[in-house]
Design an enzyme around this catalytic site. Sequence first.
Site, PDB file in Angstrom:
ATOM      1  N   THR A 121      -3.122  27.187  -1.685  1.00  0.00           N
ATOM      2  CA  THR A 121      -2.942  28.231  -0.687  1.00  0.00           C
ATOM      3  C   THR A 121      -4.235  28.982  -0.403  1.00  0.00           C
ATOM      4  O   THR A 121      -5.101  29.117  -1.276  1.00  0.00           O
ATOM      5  CB  THR A 121      -1.884  29.244  -1.176  1.00  0.00           C
ATOM      6  OG1 THR A 121      -1.855  30.377  -0.296  1.00  0.00           O
ATOM      7  CG2 THR A 121      -2.197  29.752  -2.574  1.00  0.00           C
ATOM      8  N   TYR A 145       0.797  35.383  -6.991  1.00  0.00           N
ATOM      9  CA  TYR A 145       1.010  34.093  -6.326  1.00  0.00           C
ATOM     10  C   TYR A 145      -0.313  33.339  -6.192  1.00  0.00           C
ATOM     11  O   TYR A 145      -0.432  32.182  -6.589  1.00  0.00           O
ATOM     12  CB  TYR A 145       1.645  34.313  -4.950  1.00  0.00           C
ATOM     13  CG  TYR A 145       1.643  33.079  -4.084  1.00  0.00           C
ATOM     14  CD1 TYR A 145       2.352  31.946  -4.449  1.00  0.00           C
ATOM     15  CD2 TYR A 145       0.927  33.052  -2.887  1.00  0.00           C
ATOM     16  CE1 TYR A 145       2.349  30.806  -3.660  1.00  0.00           C
ATOM     17  CE2 TYR A 145       0.921  31.924  -2.081  1.00  0.00           C
ATOM     18  CZ  TYR A 145       1.623  30.799  -2.478  1.00  0.00           C
ATOM     19  OH  TYR A 145       1.615  29.678  -1.692  1.00  0.00           O
TER      20      TYR A 145
END
Length: 333
Positions: A121, A145
């Site tokens: 990501t 995250y």
Amino acid sequence: MSKPFPVLVTGGAGYIGSHAVLALLDAGWAVVVLDNLVTGFDWAVDERATLIEGAAEDMALTGRLIADHGIGAVMHFAGSVVVPESVADPLKYYRNNTAASRALIESAVTGGVRHFIFSSTAATYGDAESVPIREDAATDPINPYGRSKLMTEAMLRDVSAAHPMNHAALRYFNVAGADPQQRSGQSTAGATHLIKVAVEAATGKRDHVVVFGADFDTADGTGVRDYIHVSDLAAAHVAALDALIAEPTRSRTLNCGYGHGYSVLEVLDAVDRVTNRKIERRFAGRRAGDPAALVADNSAIVRELAWKPERDDLDLIVGDALAWERALATRRG
């Protein structure tokens, strides 16, 4: 041309994973999908694939699947992906993302898997100092995250140095849209992605869209993001697999984006255009940790892989997402 081995896809019943499964199958690969179906849907898995219900961290299961099916490559999509939730429940993210990935990587190494493609990501960059963002920019995630994904990237680098396995870590920017043939799309209830939320509002599932922050240092004051069509992203995974096979001692970390961004208001304007109706917009304060702009430098992926964007058009992305939302309403109805 026949493919040399089957591919194991974890999280292949989810949004991005199910599109990668379609891209692999369409390219002639045999696919085994492993998904615990907590957020995925069994009906999202193409019938040409073999679906196994289970967890990516179950080493006995993954080891058996690798051996029984002769798996030669793993595409790892399974994990948790909601940034605010990661702040509220960081241990969930270190368990579902980092620890589960470690277990899966060990199974892959033990089973002799030679190629590993990881769903990473742009959150690994944190607050980037400049945009567009290159792969060699500093990685300083601002939420659990992003850290959970960056830790997995580090594991893969170390493992690839110690074992005969190469990898590709693909850093996604903002993924949107749906399969143009309407075979899959974003189906998760309560999704937080802007285009998904906007088309839900356009189809009556929501009565408004909240714009978080109108005071960013951008042209219209709202946040700018790089939106990549999910089918282009899926095609990038197949191209990455081909590249790993062609150069078995080389690993890659690549941005997945289009190299340009749209503001929140520009996205909502596109939804208004495509639907020929006006979505109500309500403004609220910025969310903690939201950068003003997040745009990929995609020159490396275009240069290094046999890949180029095919659906780089905001109205097209919105149109595919809208068509899927309408189909989903019929399915749920």
